[in-house]
Scaffold this active site. Structure first.
Site, PDB file in Angstrom:
ATOM      1  N   ASP A  51      31.081  -0.003  81.987  1.00 29.51           N
ATOM      2  CA  ASP A  51      32.086  -1.335  80.796  1.00 29.51           C
ATOM      3  C   ASP A  51      31.503  -1.710  79.787  1.00 29.51           C
ATOM      4  OD1 ASP A  51      34.719  -2.005  80.392  1.00 29.51           O
ATOM      5  OD2 ASP A  51      34.495  -3.763  81.564  1.00 29.51           O
ATOM      6  N   GLU A  81      38.861  -9.270  79.211  1.00 33.67           N
ATOM      7  CA  GLU A  81      37.762  -9.595  78.917  1.00 33.67           C
ATOM      8  C   GLU A  81      36.659  -8.553  77.424  1.00 33.67           C
ATOM      9  OE1 GLU A  81      37.657  -7.858  81.248  1.00 33.67           O
ATOM     10  OE2 GLU A  81      36.109  -6.531  80.647  1.00 33.67           O
ATOM     11  N   LYS A 134      39.620  -7.660  90.388  1.00 30.96           N
ATOM     12  CA  LYS A 134      40.362  -5.822  90.793  1.00 30.96           C
ATOM     13  C   LYS A 134      39.733  -6.146  92.089  1.00 30.96           C
ATOM     14  CE  LYS A 134      38.040  -4.475  85.857  1.00 30.96           C
ATOM     15  NZ  LYS A 134      38.982  -3.914  85.449  1.00 30.96           N
ATOM     16  N   LYS A 138      31.502  -2.771  73.008  1.00 30.92           N
ATOM     17  CA  LYS A 138      31.167  -3.538  73.915  1.00 30.92           C
ATOM     18  C   LYS A 138      30.848  -3.772  75.091  1.00 30.92           C
ATOM     19  CE  LYS A 138      34.779  -4.200  78.083  1.00 30.92           C
ATOM     20  NZ  LYS A 138      36.191  -4.067  78.558  1.00 30.92           N
ATOM     21  N   ASP A 197      40.835 -10.191  83.711  1.00 32.23           N
ATOM     22  CA  ASP A 197      40.654  -9.490  83.482  1.00 32.23           C
ATOM     23  C   ASP A 197      40.409  -8.046  81.839  1.00 32.23           C
ATOM     24  OD1 ASP A 197      39.139  -7.120  84.147  1.00 32.23           O
ATOM     25  OD2 ASP A 197      40.624  -6.084  85.476  1.00 32.23           O
ATOM     26  N   ASP A 201      32.071  -5.829  85.527  1.00 28.42           N
ATOM     27  CA  ASP A 201      33.545  -6.212  85.286  1.00 28.42           C
ATOM     28  C   ASP A 201      33.678  -6.157  86.057  1.00 28.42           C
ATOM     29  OD1 ASP A 201      35.845  -7.381  84.264  1.00 28.42           O
ATOM     30  OD2 ASP A 201      36.308  -5.048  83.006  1.00 28.42           O
ATOM     31  N   ARG A 239      38.453  -7.685  75.240  1.00 25.50           N
ATOM     32  CA  ARG A 239      39.088  -8.255  73.484  1.00 25.50           C
ATOM     33  C   ARG A 239      38.742  -9.497  73.217  1.00 25.50           C
ATOM     34  NH1 ARG A 239      45.333  -7.161  75.739  1.00 25.50           N
ATOM     35  NH2 ARG A 239      43.510  -5.867  77.491  1.00 25.50           N
TER      36      ARG A 239
END
Ligand code: BES
Ligand code: MN
Ligand code: ZN
Length: 496
Positions: free
Chosen positions: A287, A348, A276, A264, A346, A269, A350
């Site tokens: 991230d 994102e 967030k 990933k 959020d 993010d 996956r």
């Protein structure tokens, strides 16, 4: 990626005869003799310090001695190794990292560590744990400070006292490769999102592949569209930075099975429209730690010419709330044709992994492992230092778990029973991207990923906790930890 490399040396010498700015010597909690072969001046010193109570050998105890007599080194650092029977690569790595952490706050040239003799561990393995640990503790963020807090030493010396089984040149090669691969992963994680975004990350992957000896292909937004990567493109829509997919191939065992590694790579993010809070967002340059681990792992594997085939896939996007951003209720079609209802932008990671895993699973890989800073829920479950491991195949999960723990890293298995499948059921699409409740959040994320692996034996490692150090500890500066790089090298080494 501007840091100079470390020089590693192996020196066969009695500890008191080693010249170094700092000479670190491990001391056991339950064995009064020094960790190495007894040598007169140091033996007496250790005995005195023990009887006065200054030295106990408890894990990560640090006792610096300035201008010691009868010792060639300028400074001696005794470091507690804990109980002999508990020694692992993890305890040795931390002891070495803590020594270097103390020894590199001033500008010195040479740090040395006396390798202890440990039953059941070859000196090559001890050298690996301690050498990589020394480099780890010598490294730190603070590149953007005019007055640095840590100075990289020019030489890291592994001292093999008389009586210790010698180590090979290959063992030193592994130390060097692993240390620099971890350093690359940490630097990538520490680089702020203003400098590291999908395009610059992809360029670093190209450069790394050229130097280390593996193939790298970079897919731009046109190629991603042509390849039906609808989930990656969906997440990327909210950002001015275009996404990239990096495909890396290393062939060290022609004709043999291929290990697929997926990372990933969300370079920032923000959460997207499911924004967030500042407090949650502040460290979200981290991230992309999964992608950094896969790139670092491939670099070391290629440099060491390990007899293994590896496919590496990095999904690189920025998750932002721009005018074209994903909206709640949007439905995305991933590469394998499955549809995903987006109920929280959020979640994102996956989404982008859905496409990357679909692609990897098509490439005739025998096994898959993905690395992702996927859920805060995993940190709630396991704490900040342990990765969550989820699998569709217990034998493969156990092999990965064993490699992680041999490498001196931490992971713990979470259940994946079919009753968790309900959590991602959607009314309008094949699945939804959140679990619907706060419960089992790490598992519901993994359950979505499982829809994209085409039945290949697969492991998902949620590294949201261990990839990032919130605050300074004895063995680690705050920031990127380079977690899972060592585990990837260990896994590749035992893979055929
Ligand atoms: N990147 C985060 C997960 C994360 C949290 C990594 C803390 C490192 C530290 C991920 O994209 C995320 O935001 N996950 C959400 C999922 C939720 C919306 C279902 C989370 O964990 O809150
Ligand atoms: Mn997120
Ligand atoms: Zn994320």
């Amino acid at each position: 990626m501007t840091q100079p490399p470390f020089t590693f040396l192996a020196e066969f010498a009695a500890p008191h005869e080693v010249s170094a700015d700092w000479l670190a010597i491990g001391v056991w909690e339950d064995d009064p003799s020094p960790s190495s072969e007894p040598t007169e001046p140091l033996d007496q010193l250790v005995a005195r310090l023990r009887s006065s109570g200054d030295l106990t050998g408890k894990r990560l105890e640090l006792l610096p001695l300035y201008t010691p007599t009868d010792v060639k080194a300028a400074r001696v650092l005794f470091v507690g190794l804990g109980k002999k029977a508990d020694a692992t690569r993890l305890t040795l790595h931390e002891a070495a990292a803590a020594s270097a952490h103390l020894g590199t706050t001033k500008q010195f040239q040479n740090l040395a560590f006396v390798l202890p003799a440990i039953t059941g561990m070859s000196s090559g393995e001890v050298a690996l744990a301690i050498g990589v640990g020394l480099a780890h503790g010598s490294d730190g963020p603070g590149l953007r400070k005019s007055a640095p807090s840590r100075f990289r030493p020019h030489r890291l010396t592994l001292v093999l006292p008389p009586g210790l089984e010698p180590i090979s040149d290959q063992a030193i090669d592994r130390v060097r490769a692993e240390a620099h691969a971890v350093a690359l992963a940490r630097e990538l994680v520490n680089t702020p999102a203003c400098d590291l975004y999908p395009e610059t990350f992809a360029t670093i992957a190209l450069d790394t592949g050229r130097l280390a000896g593996f193939e790298v292909e970079v897919w731009d937004e046109q190629r991603l569209a042509a390849e039906r990567m609808g989930a990656i493109m969906g997440v990327a829509r909210g950002s001015d930075r275009p996404p990239r997919l990096v495909v890396m191939r290393y062939t060290g065992n022609p004709g043999g099975p291929t290990l697929g590694l997926v990372g990933k790579g969300v370079t920032f993010d923000s959460g997207g429209l499911s924004l967030k809070t500042s407090e949650q967002m502040v460290d979200m340059k981290c991230d992309m730690a999964g992608a950094a681990a896969v790139l670092g792992g491939l670099k070391a594997i290629a440099e060491l010419k390990i007899r293994v085939n590896v496919l590496g896939v990095l999904a690189l996007v920025e998750n932002m709330p721009g005018g074209k951003a994903l909206k709640l209720g949007d439905v995305l079609t991933a590469r394998n044709g499955k549809t995903i209802e987006v109920l929280n932008t959020d979640a994102e990671g996956r989404l982008i992994l859905a496409d990357a895993l679909s692609y990897a699973a098509e490439q005739n890989v025998a096994h898959l492992v993905d690395f992702a800073t996927l859920t805060g829920a995993c940190m709630i479950a396991l704490g900040p230092n342990v990765a969550g491991l989820m699998t569709n195949n217990d034998p493969w999960g156990d092999r990965v778990l064993a490699a992680v723990s041999r490498a001196g890293e931490r992971a713990w298995k979470l259940p994946m029973d079919s009753h968790y499948d309900e959590m991602i059921r959607s009314k309008v699409a094949d699945m939804r991207n959140t679990g619907g409740s706060r419960y089992a959040g790490a598992i519901s994320a993994a359950k979505l990923l499982q829809q994209f692996i085409g039945g290949v034996p697969w492991v998902h490692l949620d590294i949201a906790g261990p990839s990032w150090a919130e605050s300074e500890s004895a063995a680690q500066d705050p920031g990127g930890t380079g977690c899972m790089v060592r585990s990837i090298v260990e896994l590749a080494g035992g893979y055929q």
